[in-house]
Design a protein around this motif. Structure first.
Motif, PDB file in Angstrom:
ATOM      1  N   ALA A  74       8.876  -6.165   2.133  1.00 42.72           N
ATOM      2  CA  ALA A  74       7.783  -5.303   2.600  1.00 42.72           C
ATOM      3  C   ALA A  74       8.128  -3.840   2.371  1.00 42.72           C
ATOM      4  CB  ALA A  74       7.504  -5.566   4.076  1.00 42.72           C
ATOM      5  N   LEU A  75       9.375  -3.468   2.617  1.00 42.88           N
ATOM      6  CA  LEU A  75       9.818  -2.096   2.381  1.00 42.88           C
ATOM      7  C   LEU A  75       9.635  -1.727   0.908  1.00 42.88           C
ATOM      8  CD1 LEU A  75      13.248  -0.671   3.618  1.00 42.88           C
ATOM      9  CD2 LEU A  75      12.310  -0.094   1.403  1.00 42.88           C
ATOM     10  N   CYS A  76      10.124  -2.572   0.014  1.00 42.17           N
ATOM     11  CA  CYS A  76      10.058  -2.266  -1.420  1.00 42.17           C
ATOM     12  C   CYS A  76       8.624  -2.153  -1.920  1.00 42.17           C
ATOM     13  CB  CYS A  76      10.808  -3.340  -2.207  1.00 42.17           C
ATOM     14  SG  CYS A  76      12.588  -3.355  -1.932  1.00 42.17           S
ATOM     15  N   THR A  77       7.759  -3.069  -1.492  1.00 41.35           N
ATOM     16  CA  THR A  77       6.378  -3.029  -1.980  1.00 41.35           C
ATOM     17  C   THR A  77       5.623  -1.824  -1.427  1.00 41.35           C
ATOM     18  OG1 THR A  77       5.660  -4.502  -0.178  1.00 41.35           O
ATOM     19  CG2 THR A  77       6.243  -5.524  -2.274  1.00 41.35           C
ATOM     20  N   ARG A  78       5.982  -1.356  -0.245  1.00 35.87           N
ATOM     21  CA  ARG A  78       5.258  -0.234   0.356  1.00 35.87           C
ATOM     22  C   ARG A  78       5.694   1.119  -0.188  1.00 35.87           C
ATOM     23  NH1 ARG A  78       3.474  -4.307   1.540  1.00 35.87           N
ATOM     24  NH2 ARG A  78       1.967  -4.788   3.167  1.00 35.87           N
ATOM     25  N   ILE A  79       6.864   1.184  -0.821  1.00 41.11           N
ATOM     26  CA  ILE A  79       7.285   2.456  -1.425  1.00 41.11           C
ATOM     27  C   ILE A  79       6.264   2.894  -2.477  1.00 41.11           C
ATOM     28  CG2 ILE A  79       9.014   3.525  -2.925  1.00 41.11           C
ATOM     29  CD1 ILE A  79      11.147   1.903  -1.466  1.00 41.11           C
ATOM     30  N   VAL A  80       5.796   1.948  -3.272  1.00 38.16           N
ATOM     31  CA  VAL A  80       4.801   2.245  -4.305  1.00 38.16           C
ATOM     32  C   VAL A  80       3.516   2.766  -3.665  1.00 38.16           C
ATOM     33  CG1 VAL A  80       3.435   1.271  -6.183  1.00 38.16           C
ATOM     34  CG2 VAL A  80       5.778   0.483  -5.809  1.00 38.16           C
ATOM     35  N   VAL A  81       3.104   2.153  -2.555  1.00 39.24           N
ATOM     36  CA  VAL A  81       1.875   2.560  -1.873  1.00 39.24           C
ATOM     37  C   VAL A  81       2.016   3.972  -1.301  1.00 39.24           C
ATOM     38  CG1 VAL A  81       0.256   2.005  -0.021  1.00 39.24           C
ATOM     39  CG2 VAL A  81       1.358   0.164  -1.317  1.00 39.24           C
ATOM     40  N   VAL A  82       3.193   4.305  -0.777  1.00 40.49           N
ATOM     41  CA  VAL A  82       3.419   5.649  -0.240  1.00 40.49           C
ATOM     42  C   VAL A  82       3.232   6.697  -1.327  1.00 40.49           C
ATOM     43  CG1 VAL A  82       5.171   7.224   0.680  1.00 40.49           C
ATOM     44  CG2 VAL A  82       4.918   4.943   1.651  1.00 40.49           C
ATOM     45  N   PHE A  83       3.768   6.456  -2.511  1.00 36.93           N
ATOM     46  CA  PHE A  83       3.601   7.397  -3.617  1.00 36.93           C
ATOM     47  C   PHE A  83       2.139   7.458  -4.066  1.00 36.93           C
ATOM     48  CE2 PHE A  83       8.223   6.939  -4.161  1.00 36.93           C
ATOM     49  CZ  PHE A  83       8.567   8.279  -4.342  1.00 36.93           C
ATOM     50  N   ARG A  84       1.469   6.342  -3.978  1.00 43.37           N
ATOM     51  CA  ARG A  84       0.085   6.281  -4.466  1.00 43.37           C
ATOM     52  C   ARG A  84      -0.901   6.912  -3.491  1.00 43.37           C
ATOM     53  NH1 ARG A  84      -2.606   0.629  -6.656  1.00 43.37           N
ATOM     54  NH2 ARG A  84      -4.477   1.520  -7.593  1.00 43.37           N
ATOM     55  N   LEU A  85      -0.686   6.711  -2.191  1.00 39.23           N
ATOM     56  CA  LEU A  85      -1.639   7.173  -1.181  1.00 39.23           C
ATOM     57  C   LEU A  85      -1.017   8.166  -0.193  1.00 39.23           C
ATOM     58  CD1 LEU A  85      -3.356   3.752  -0.296  1.00 39.23           C
ATOM     59  CD2 LEU A  85      -4.196   5.531  -1.844  1.00 39.23           C
ATOM     60  N   GLY A  86       0.071   8.794  -0.596  1.00 39.68           N
ATOM     61  CA  GLY A  86       0.785   9.693   0.304  1.00 39.68           C
ATOM     62  C   GLY A  86      -0.073  10.803   0.889  1.00 39.68           C
ATOM     63  N   ALA A  87      -1.059  11.276   0.137  1.00 38.42           N
ATOM     64  CA  ALA A  87      -1.915  12.372   0.609  1.00 38.42           C
ATOM     65  C   ALA A  87      -2.788  11.960   1.787  1.00 38.42           C
ATOM     66  CB  ALA A  87      -2.799  12.868  -0.536  1.00 38.42           C
ATOM     67  N   HIS A  88      -2.939  10.656   2.013  1.00 36.92           N
ATOM     68  CA  HIS A  88      -3.805  10.160   3.086  1.00 36.92           C
ATOM     69  C   HIS A  88      -3.037   9.809   4.373  1.00 36.92           C
ATOM     70  CE1 HIS A  88      -7.264   9.854   0.361  1.00 36.92           C
ATOM     71  NE2 HIS A  88      -6.414   9.419  -0.535  1.00 36.92           N
ATOM     72  N   ILE A  89      -1.735  10.018   4.375  1.00 33.53           N
ATOM     73  CA  ILE A  89      -0.941   9.722   5.574  1.00 33.53           C
ATOM     74  C   ILE A  89      -1.287  10.712   6.688  1.00 33.53           C
ATOM     75  CG2 ILE A  89       1.384   9.622   6.557  1.00 33.53           C
ATOM     76  CD1 ILE A  89       2.397   8.814   3.772  1.00 33.53           C
ATOM     77  N   ARG A  90      -1.542  10.205   7.881  1.00 32.91           N
ATOM     78  CA  ARG A  90      -1.847  11.049   9.050  1.00 32.91           C
ATOM     79  C   ARG A  90      -0.550  11.225   9.852  1.00 32.91           C
ATOM     80  NH1 ARG A  90      -5.514   8.336  12.612  1.00 32.91           N
ATOM     81  NH2 ARG A  90      -4.079   6.635  12.193  1.00 32.91           N
ATOM     82  N   TRP A  91       0.198  12.254   9.517  1.00 28.91           N
ATOM     83  CA  TRP A  91       1.541  12.407  10.057  1.00 28.91           C
ATOM     84  C   TRP A  91       1.557  12.548  11.572  1.00 28.91           C
ATOM     85  CZ3 TRP A  91       5.492  10.970   7.324  1.00 28.91           C
ATOM     86  CH2 TRP A  91       5.426  11.024   5.928  1.00 28.91           C
ATOM     87  N   ARG A  92       0.533  13.166  12.174  1.00 36.46           N
ATOM     88  CA  ARG A  92       0.504  13.332  13.633  1.00 36.46           C
ATOM     89  C   ARG A  92       0.482  11.995  14.351  1.00 36.46           C
ATOM     90  NH1 ARG A  92      -3.633  14.881  15.799  1.00 36.46           N
ATOM     91  NH2 ARG A  92      -2.752  15.706  17.733  1.00 36.46           N
ATOM     92  N   LYS A  93      -0.105  10.990  13.732  1.00 41.89           N
ATOM     93  CA  LYS A  93      -0.150   9.662  14.333  1.00 41.89           C
ATOM     94  C   LYS A  93       1.017   8.782  13.872  1.00 41.89           C
ATOM     95  CE  LYS A  93      -3.837  10.355  16.739  1.00 41.89           C
ATOM     96  NZ  LYS A  93      -5.082   9.595  16.603  1.00 41.89           N
TER      97      LYS A  93
END
Length: 242
Positions: A53-72
């Protein structure tokens, strides 16, 4: 390990990763009970699921990183750390069957209620997110089903889909990495099956990418129903596999 088990694992991990990419959280929920049915020891299932799960989500973080809601997301991740440690304690003091029943029943009851309920608040509070992170951390090191509380709180908060998937992705990357460190420190390397992880990783990455690419094409209500439905399926599978 028998060849049939290895090949079955390829299919299980691939299908789970596809749904994980589609919904943002379904990988562990489906892979965990199915791998247990194959006869893989629970401790190895947890490590394998967290690592993949960690490895597969690294790709998603790079792809959708701009949409991360850091406050939450920050309260989610921070609260998961004591949850991971608490989960290690629970796993060594509580009967495994009791943990499975508690997790399965919680999922089965929570998902239908969530599907019918709508929050009256514009957004859910940070303490509620922190509570979800703590429970997720606890589930990570006891059953690897850390996606359940995360999916419930994000769905209840009516988070925009890309942000929901991005929030889950960064949570899984950081929390799973910390969780793996805690598990390895506690048990050494005996539960770290590199052969299975390396064998199943390529298919997991490809399937997750396909699912993530198709996710925007799924209508919002169908996506919500699918998300809650996967929680129920995970709950039932957890009970049956126990």
């Amino acid at each position: 390990m028998p060849t049939a088990v290895l090949l079955a694992g390829v299919g299980i991990i691939g299908f789970s990763a596809f749904l994980g990419g589609l919904t943002g959280f379904g990988f562990n929920l489906l892979a965990s009970p199915m791998l247990l049915v194959l006869g893989i020891p629970p401790a190895q299932v947890i490590v394998i699921n967290l690592a993949l799960a960690l490895c597969t989500r690294i790709v998603v973080v790079f792809r959708l990183g701009a949409h991360i809601r850091w406050r939450k997301v920050i309260p989610l991740i921070a609260a998961s750390v004591p949850g991971l440690l608490f989960g290690m304690y629970v796993a060594t003091h509580v009967n495994e069957q009791a943990l499975r029943w508690a997790t399965g029943i919680t999922a089965i009851v929570a998902a239908p209620a969530l599907l019918l309920w709508r929050s009256r608040e514009k957004t859910l509070s940070q303490p509620l997110y922190a509570a979800s992170g703590f429970v997720g951390g606890t589930l990570a090191t006891t059953t690897s089903l850390n996606g359940i509380p995360l999916a419930l709180v994000l769905t209840a908060d009516n988070v925009e889909r890309r942000s929901m998937i991005a929030d889950m992705a960064i949570y899984f990357v950081v929390s799973n990495l910390i969780g793996l460190g805690i598990l390895v420190a506690g048990s050494g390397l005996r539960d770290l099956n590199w052969t299975l992880i390396l064998l199943w990783l390529p298919g997991a990455l490809l399937a997750n990418w396909v699912g993530n690419s198709l996710s925007p094409k799924v209508p919002r209500q169908a996506f919500r129903i699918l998300t809650c439905g996967l929680v129920v399926v995970a709950g039932v599978s957890t009970l049956v596999s126990g």
